[in-house]
Motif scaffolding. Structure first.
Motif, PDB file in Angstrom:
ATOM      1  N   PHE A   1      -8.356  -1.954  -4.306  1.00  0.00           N
ATOM      2  CA  PHE A   1     -10.152  -1.488  -4.224  1.00  0.00           C
ATOM      3  C   PHE A   1     -10.600  -1.286  -5.509  1.00  0.00           C
ATOM      4  O   PHE A   1     -11.419  -1.965  -5.906  1.00  0.00           O
ATOM      5  CB  PHE A   1     -10.115  -0.530  -3.334  1.00  0.00           C
ATOM      6  CG  PHE A   1     -10.169  -1.251  -1.930  1.00  0.00           C
ATOM      7  CD1 PHE A   1     -10.639  -2.894  -1.430  1.00  0.00           C
ATOM      8  CD2 PHE A   1      -9.321  -0.341  -0.853  1.00  0.00           C
ATOM      9  CE1 PHE A   1     -10.504  -2.776  -0.254  1.00  0.00           C
ATOM     10  CE2 PHE A   1      -9.237  -0.791   0.393  1.00  0.00           C
ATOM     11  CZ  PHE A   1      -9.073  -1.904   0.740  1.00  0.00           C
TER      12      PHE A   1
ATOM     13  N   GLY B   1      -6.721  -6.284  -1.370  1.00  0.00           N
ATOM     14  CA  GLY B   1      -6.303  -4.303  -0.361  1.00  0.00           C
ATOM     15  C   GLY B   1      -6.192  -4.160   1.130  1.00  0.00           C
ATOM     16  O   GLY B   1      -5.995  -3.463   1.487  1.00  0.00           O
TER      17      GLY B   1
ATOM     18  N   TYR C   1      -1.878   2.539  -2.996  1.00  0.00           N
ATOM     19  CA  TYR C   1      -1.270   0.946  -3.054  1.00  0.00           C
ATOM     20  C   TYR C   1      -3.093   0.299  -3.161  1.00  0.00           C
ATOM     21  O   TYR C   1      -3.872  -0.238  -4.095  1.00  0.00           O
ATOM     22  CB  TYR C   1      -0.280   0.298  -2.430  1.00  0.00           C
ATOM     23  CG  TYR C   1       0.971   0.613  -3.181  1.00  0.00           C
ATOM     24  CD1 TYR C   1       1.073   0.101  -3.884  1.00  0.00           C
ATOM     25  CD2 TYR C   1       1.542   0.983  -2.138  1.00  0.00           C
ATOM     26  CE1 TYR C   1       2.922   0.634  -4.774  1.00  0.00           C
ATOM     27  CE2 TYR C   1       2.859   1.155  -2.530  1.00  0.00           C
ATOM     28  CZ  TYR C   1       3.556   0.930  -3.493  1.00  0.00           C
ATOM     29  OH  TYR C   1       4.868   1.122  -4.278  1.00  0.00           O
ATOM     30  N   LEU C   2      -3.620   0.876  -1.966  1.00  0.00           N
ATOM     31  CA  LEU C   2      -4.748   0.809  -1.513  1.00  0.00           C
ATOM     32  C   LEU C   2      -5.998   0.629  -2.562  1.00  0.00           C
ATOM     33  O   LEU C   2      -6.643   0.677  -2.913  1.00  0.00           O
ATOM     34  CB  LEU C   2      -5.218   1.608  -0.488  1.00  0.00           C
ATOM     35  CG  LEU C   2      -4.038   0.325   1.007  1.00  0.00           C
ATOM     36  CD1 LEU C   2      -4.451   1.774   1.853  1.00  0.00           C
ATOM     37  CD2 LEU C   2      -4.438  -0.768   1.185  1.00  0.00           C
TER      38      LEU C   2
ATOM     39  N   SER D   1       1.736  -0.386   4.600  1.00  0.00           N
ATOM     40  CA  SER D   1       0.603   0.282   3.542  1.00  0.00           C
ATOM     41  C   SER D   1       0.464   1.938   3.095  1.00  0.00           C
ATOM     42  O   SER D   1       0.536   2.875   3.986  1.00  0.00           O
ATOM     43  CB  SER D   1      -0.500   0.287   3.593  1.00  0.00           C
ATOM     44  OG  SER D   1      -1.341   0.244   4.290  1.00  0.00           O
TER      45      SER D   1
ATOM     46  N   MET E   1      -3.930  -5.464   3.646  1.00  0.00           N
ATOM     47  CA  MET E   1      -3.027  -4.215   2.594  1.00  0.00           C
ATOM     48  C   MET E   1      -3.184  -2.915   3.802  1.00  0.00           C
ATOM     49  O   MET E   1      -1.944  -2.469   4.378  1.00  0.00           O
ATOM     50  CB  MET E   1      -2.568  -3.836   1.396  1.00  0.00           C
ATOM     51  CG  MET E   1      -1.576  -5.263  -0.059  1.00  0.00           C
ATOM     52  SD  MET E   1      -0.404  -5.203   0.472  1.00  0.00           S
ATOM     53  CE  MET E   1       0.167  -3.434  -0.451  1.00  0.00           C
ATOM     54  N   ALA E   2      -4.372  -2.847   3.828  1.00  0.00           N
ATOM     55  CA  ALA E   2      -4.654  -1.814   4.590  1.00  0.00           C
ATOM     56  C   ALA E   2      -4.104  -2.406   6.669  1.00  0.00           C
ATOM     57  O   ALA E   2      -4.434  -0.881   6.956  1.00  0.00           O
ATOM     58  CB  ALA E   2      -6.392  -2.063   4.105  1.00  0.00           C
TER      59      ALA E   2
ATOM     60  N   GLY F   1      -1.345   4.919   0.314  1.00  0.00           N
ATOM     61  CA  GLY F   1      -2.759   5.050   0.029  1.00  0.00           C
ATOM     62  C   GLY F   1      -2.676   4.815  -1.750  1.00  0.00           C
ATOM     63  O   GLY F   1      -3.910   4.689  -2.037  1.00  0.00           O
TER      64      GLY F   1
END
Length: 109
Positions: free
Chosen positions: A51, A33, A46-47, A42, A36-37, A44
Protein backbone atom coordinates in the motif's frame (compact mmCIF):
# COMPACT_ATOMS: atom_id res chain seq x y z
CA UNK A 1 19.94 30.93 -20.12
CA UNK A 2 20.74 27.94 -17.94
CA UNK A 3 17.22 27.89 -16.57
CA UNK A 4 15.56 27.64 -20.00
CA UNK A 5 18.02 24.96 -21.09
CA UNK A 6 17.28 22.91 -17.97
CA UNK A 7 13.55 23.33 -18.66
CA UNK A 8 14.07 22.16 -22.24
CA UNK A 9 15.98 19.09 -21.09
CA UNK A 10 13.24 18.33 -18.57
CA UNK A 11 10.52 18.52 -21.21
CA UNK A 12 12.44 16.34 -23.68
CA UNK A 13 11.94 13.39 -21.36
CA UNK A 14 8.16 13.33 -21.97
CA UNK A 15 7.37 13.53 -18.28
CA UNK A 16 3.61 13.37 -18.75
CA UNK A 17 3.77 9.86 -20.27
CA UNK A 18 6.24 8.67 -17.63
CA UNK A 19 4.07 10.11 -14.87
CA UNK A 20 1.02 8.36 -16.28
CA UNK A 21 2.90 5.06 -16.32
CA UNK A 22 3.96 5.61 -12.70
CA UNK A 23 0.34 6.24 -11.70
CA UNK A 24 -0.77 3.03 -13.42
CA UNK A 25 2.01 1.05 -11.72
CA UNK A 26 0.94 2.52 -8.37
CA UNK A 27 -2.69 1.54 -8.94
CA UNK A 28 -1.64 -2.02 -9.85
CA UNK A 29 0.58 -2.11 -6.76
CA UNK A 30 -2.37 -1.15 -4.53
CA UNK A 31 -4.64 -3.66 -6.30
CA UNK A 32 -2.14 -6.45 -5.71
CA UNK A 33 -2.01 -5.34 -2.08
CA UNK A 34 -5.79 -5.74 -1.88
CA UNK A 35 -5.50 -9.24 -3.36
CA UNK A 36 -2.80 -10.08 -0.82
CA UNK A 37 -4.97 -8.71 2.00
CA UNK A 38 -7.88 -10.95 1.03
CA UNK A 39 -5.73 -14.06 1.01
CA UNK A 40 -5.24 -15.68 4.38
CA UNK A 41 -1.48 -16.10 4.04
CA UNK A 42 -0.55 -12.43 4.03
CA UNK A 43 1.77 -10.76 6.50
CA UNK A 44 1.19 -7.22 7.81
CA UNK A 45 4.62 -6.07 6.66
CA UNK A 46 3.89 -7.14 3.09
CA UNK A 47 0.59 -5.28 3.11
CA UNK A 48 2.18 -2.07 4.36
CA UNK A 49 4.83 -2.33 1.64
CA UNK A 50 2.23 -2.88 -1.06
CA UNK A 51 0.00 0.00 0.00
CA UNK A 52 2.75 2.50 0.86
CA UNK A 53 4.70 1.59 -2.26
CA UNK A 54 1.63 2.07 -4.41
CA UNK A 55 0.87 5.44 -2.83
CA UNK A 56 4.45 6.60 -3.42
CA UNK A 57 4.23 5.54 -7.09
CA UNK A 58 0.91 7.37 -7.48
CA UNK A 59 2.13 10.56 -5.81
CA UNK A 60 5.37 10.58 -7.80
CA UNK A 61 3.48 10.09 -11.06
CA UNK A 62 1.04 12.85 -10.14
CA UNK A 63 3.95 15.18 -9.44
CA UNK A 64 5.48 14.32 -12.82
CA UNK A 65 2.24 15.10 -14.63
CA UNK A 66 1.79 18.31 -12.63
CA UNK A 67 5.36 19.38 -13.39
CA UNK A 68 4.70 18.95 -17.09
CA UNK A 69 1.40 20.85 -16.95
CA UNK A 70 2.71 23.80 -14.90
CA UNK A 71 5.87 24.78 -16.71
CA UNK A 72 6.64 27.69 -14.37
CA UNK A 73 6.84 25.52 -11.26
CA UNK A 74 8.36 22.37 -12.73
CA UNK A 75 11.94 23.18 -11.75
CA UNK A 76 10.96 23.38 -8.09
CA UNK A 77 9.44 19.93 -8.21
CA UNK A 78 12.48 18.14 -9.62
CA UNK A 79 13.97 17.76 -6.13
CA UNK A 80 10.71 16.34 -4.80
CA UNK A 81 10.53 13.93 -7.73
CA UNK A 82 14.09 12.84 -7.06
CA UNK A 83 13.24 12.06 -3.43
CA UNK A 84 10.17 10.07 -4.46
CA UNK A 85 12.16 8.20 -7.11
CA UNK A 86 14.76 7.19 -4.53
CA UNK A 87 12.00 6.03 -2.17
CA UNK A 88 10.40 4.05 -5.02
CA UNK A 89 13.72 2.38 -5.75
CA UNK A 90 14.22 1.38 -2.11
CA UNK A 91 10.68 0.04 -1.78
CA UNK A 92 10.97 -1.87 -5.07
CA UNK A 93 14.12 -3.60 -3.85
CA UNK A 94 12.46 -4.48 -0.53
CA UNK A 95 9.38 -5.89 -2.24
CA UNK A 96 11.58 -7.86 -4.66
CA UNK A 97 13.53 -9.35 -1.76
CA UNK A 98 10.35 -10.38 0.05
CA UNK A 99 8.89 -11.86 -3.13
CA UNK A 100 12.08 -13.79 -3.81
CA UNK A 101 11.98 -15.28 -0.32
CA UNK A 102 8.33 -16.20 -0.73
CA UNK A 103 8.78 -17.85 -4.12
CA UNK A 104 12.05 -19.64 -3.36
CA UNK A 105 10.83 -20.95 -0.01
CA UNK A 106 14.02 -19.80 1.66
CA UNK A 107 13.84 -19.79 5.45
CA UNK A 108 14.02 -16.40 7.12
CA UNK A 109 17.11 -15.66 9.13
Amino acid sequence: MARSSALGNFLKGDTKALGTVQIMIGVLHVLFGIVMATSGESNGVYLVLFFCGGLIYISSGALSVAANNNLNKCLGLIGVLLVFSILEFIISICVSAFACRAVCGCPQR
